[in-house]
Design a protein around this motif. Sequence first.
Motif, PDB file in Angstrom:
ATOM      1  N   PRO A  59      -7.734 -10.175  -3.381  1.00 49.33           N
ATOM      2  CA  PRO A  59      -6.570  -9.340  -3.054  1.00 49.33           C
ATOM      3  C   PRO A  59      -5.970  -8.691  -4.307  1.00 49.33           C
ATOM      4  O   PRO A  59      -6.038  -9.242  -5.406  1.00 49.33           O
ATOM      5  CB  PRO A  59      -5.578 -10.343  -2.448  1.00 49.33           C
ATOM      6  N   VAL A  60      -5.374  -7.533  -4.124  1.00 50.54           N
ATOM      7  CA  VAL A  60      -4.700  -6.837  -5.215  1.00 50.54           C
ATOM      8  C   VAL A  60      -3.349  -7.498  -5.473  1.00 50.54           C
ATOM      9  O   VAL A  60      -2.587  -7.746  -4.544  1.00 50.54           O
ATOM     10  CB  VAL A  60      -4.499  -5.345  -4.893  1.00 50.54           C
ATOM     11  N   VAL A  61      -3.077  -7.784  -6.742  1.00 48.66           N
ATOM     12  CA  VAL A  61      -1.786  -8.350  -7.131  1.00 48.66           C
ATOM     13  C   VAL A  61      -1.235  -7.502  -8.271  1.00 48.66           C
ATOM     14  O   VAL A  61      -1.823  -7.430  -9.348  1.00 48.66           O
ATOM     15  CB  VAL A  61      -1.915  -9.814  -7.587  1.00 48.66           C
ATOM     16  N   GLU A  62      -0.118  -6.833  -8.022  1.00 49.08           N
ATOM     17  CA  GLU A  62       0.493  -6.011  -9.056  1.00 49.08           C
ATOM     18  C   GLU A  62       1.174  -6.892 -10.106  1.00 49.08           C
ATOM     19  O   GLU A  62       1.743  -7.942  -9.791  1.00 49.08           O
ATOM     20  CB  GLU A  62       1.536  -5.068  -8.448  1.00 49.08           C
ATOM     21  N   MET A  63       1.101  -6.459 -11.362  1.00 54.16           N
ATOM     22  CA  MET A  63       1.873  -7.119 -12.403  1.00 54.16           C
ATOM     23  C   MET A  63       3.347  -6.785 -12.221  1.00 54.16           C
ATOM     24  O   MET A  63       3.715  -5.629 -12.038  1.00 54.16           O
ATOM     25  CB  MET A  63       1.391  -6.677 -13.784  1.00 54.16           C
ATOM     26  N   ASP A  64       4.185  -7.805 -12.267  1.00 60.46           N
ATOM     27  CA  ASP A  64       5.616  -7.563 -12.134  1.00 60.46           C
ATOM     28  C   ASP A  64       6.193  -6.939 -13.401  1.00 60.46           C
ATOM     29  O   ASP A  64       7.051  -6.061 -13.338  1.00 60.46           O
ATOM     30  CB  ASP A  64       6.355  -8.872 -11.854  1.00 60.46           C
ATOM     31  N   GLN A  65       5.699  -7.396 -14.553  1.00 64.43           N
ATOM     32  CA  GLN A  65       6.316  -6.953 -15.803  1.00 64.43           C
ATOM     33  C   GLN A  65       5.367  -7.182 -16.970  1.00 64.43           C
ATOM     34  O   GLN A  65       4.733  -8.236 -17.071  1.00 64.43           O
ATOM     35  CB  GLN A  65       7.623  -7.725 -16.043  1.00 64.43           C
ATOM     36  N   VAL A  66       5.250  -6.180 -17.824  1.00 56.54           N
ATOM     37  CA  VAL A  66       4.610  -6.318 -19.127  1.00 56.54           C
ATOM     38  C   VAL A  66       5.688  -6.002 -20.149  1.00 56.54           C
ATOM     39  O   VAL A  66       6.298  -4.934 -20.104  1.00 56.54           O
ATOM     40  CB  VAL A  66       3.404  -5.366 -19.284  1.00 56.54           C
ATOM     41  N   TYR A  67       5.934  -6.917 -21.074  1.00 55.55           N
ATOM     42  CA  TYR A  67       7.065  -6.745 -21.975  1.00 55.55           C
ATOM     43  C   TYR A  67       6.776  -7.412 -23.315  1.00 55.55           C
ATOM     44  O   TYR A  67       5.778  -8.134 -23.471  1.00 55.55           O
ATOM     45  CB  TYR A  67       8.338  -7.325 -21.353  1.00 55.55           C
ATOM     46  N   THR A  68       7.639  -7.129 -24.277  1.00 54.25           N
ATOM     47  CA  THR A  68       7.467  -7.681 -25.623  1.00 54.25           C
ATOM     48  C   THR A  68       8.677  -8.507 -26.011  1.00 54.25           C
ATOM     49  O   THR A  68       9.795  -8.257 -25.535  1.00 54.25           O
ATOM     50  CB  THR A  68       7.287  -6.563 -26.660  1.00 54.25           C
ATOM     51  N   GLU A  69       8.440  -9.475 -26.883  1.00 51.26           N
ATOM     52  CA  GLU A  69       9.518 -10.265 -27.458  1.00 51.26           C
ATOM     53  C   GLU A  69       9.179 -10.570 -28.905  1.00 51.26           C
ATOM     54  O   GLU A  69       8.021 -10.850 -29.222  1.00 51.26           O
ATOM     55  CB  GLU A  69       9.702 -11.591 -26.703  1.00 51.26           C
ATOM     56  N   PRO A  70      10.180 -10.529 -29.793  1.00 55.70           N
ATOM     57  CA  PRO A  70       9.921 -11.004 -31.157  1.00 55.70           C
ATOM     58  C   PRO A  70       9.701 -12.506 -31.121  1.00 55.70           C
ATOM     59  O   PRO A  70      10.285 -13.213 -30.291  1.00 55.70           O
ATOM     60  CB  PRO A  70      11.208 -10.633 -31.904  1.00 55.70           C
ATOM     61  N   ILE A  71       8.845 -12.989 -31.999  1.00 53.97           N
ATOM     62  CA  ILE A  71       8.511 -14.406 -31.984  1.00 53.97           C
ATOM     63  C   ILE A  71       8.475 -14.937 -33.410  1.00 53.97           C
ATOM     64  O   ILE A  71       7.951 -14.294 -34.309  1.00 53.97           O
ATOM     65  CB  ILE A  71       7.154 -14.642 -31.278  1.00 53.97           C
ATOM     66  N   ILE A  72       9.075 -16.100 -33.593  1.00 51.51           N
ATOM     67  CA  ILE A  72       8.979 -16.828 -34.857  1.00 51.51           C
ATOM     68  C   ILE A  72       8.582 -18.251 -34.511  1.00 51.51           C
ATOM     69  O   ILE A  72       9.334 -18.972 -33.853  1.00 51.51           O
ATOM     70  CB  ILE A  72      10.306 -16.824 -35.638  1.00 51.51           C
TER      71      ILE A  72
END
Length: 402
Positions: free
Chosen positions: A127-140
């Motif tokens: 089945p097709v499943v859409e991505m809800d969100q692609v996003y970025t975050e700074p990481i340390i």
Amino acid sequence: MMRTKILITVLLGIFISSSCTEPYEIEAVDYENVLVVESTITDELKPQIVKLSRTSPLENTDILVENGATVTIEGNNGENFSFSQNNISGYYVSNQEFRAQPNVAYTLQIVTSDGKRYSSSTVVLPPVVEMDQVYTEPIIDATENKDGVQVLVNTEDPTGNAKYFRYEYEETYKITAPNPSSFSTEIINYNLSTGTYDVILTPREPEEICFSTETSTGITQTSTTELNENKVFRFPVRYLSRFDPKIQTRYSILVKQYAQSVEAYTFYKIVKELGSIGSLLSQGQPGYVAGNMVAHANPDEKVLGFFEASSTTSERLYFNYEDFGFRKPPYFVDCEVMILDYLDNTTLDDDPNERETFYYLVTSKNYQVIRLAQGTLYTVVQPECSLCTSFSSNVQPDFWED
């Protein structure tokens, strides 16, 4: 018994516009010439790809393409799609664009040039499943020595029909050459005995803006089978250090999500786990991965690889290093800007023969003249620092947004 290492290339979702393969060094008992079948057809309308190759000994790092095969994908709805071998890549490309359809069982059929027949088990589009969100975050993260940007994905399938996902990405980044040149340089009338020559500088438009695109390698998968909810949350797809030159100007990433069958997920999971420590060829050994291909004449013949159908969705995002409060990352190379005097043709002053150095750098190393002063003082720099086209392309992608 002699033990020989071999190289196998495991394909991770092959596409015309973005194919990504990664070599796996694995240990086997003796070398065996084994057919490797690699193909993922998707629900995207496009030419689909089948890659056929042979395992090769470690001393031969080239991919041994399987030439002259007859390749067909058959659907139980009566549709058949034939493939032809591409002269450049060696891939087998469908003669017409098509997309995998829901509720249709597909089979890959192969006849090699020596008449051997191979076929896959039937595969069905998940089945097709859409991505809800692609996003970025700074990481340390000091424990993993990470200080930069993480690209994350959230996905949810309330129906629970899709539980296995694989991710790839295609990254495109803008390059601005730090030392653009407004000249093209030509050296003529070189005199070997005197070391003299003439320098011709021709005005030109600086080639300072370029775009490079790279595809992901490796196997990136996840499953929701052990979670309370059928939800992928904060799944890391790509990490970029704050010092990565790819984010020096502007960066874009296209994240692709593939819904998989449990069989495909399991196959690639085992390949990833055993890629450097196990044996994919030693029948009966714990590391053997059978795949879903079989030889008609001899079912015990080893065939590597997997044929799968996968539904896919994608999402693109852009960012700049300033978005995270970072300082500008360094350039791809350390630029060595040098001022050389044509009139300096001796080493008696405890200084290199600058006329000779200039000639060598321009003619042999393609150094670029970025400035001329007093008629004889040439400021030069490596081509990577002046002509971004020396390692990239000055063609802006159609999708690009500044």
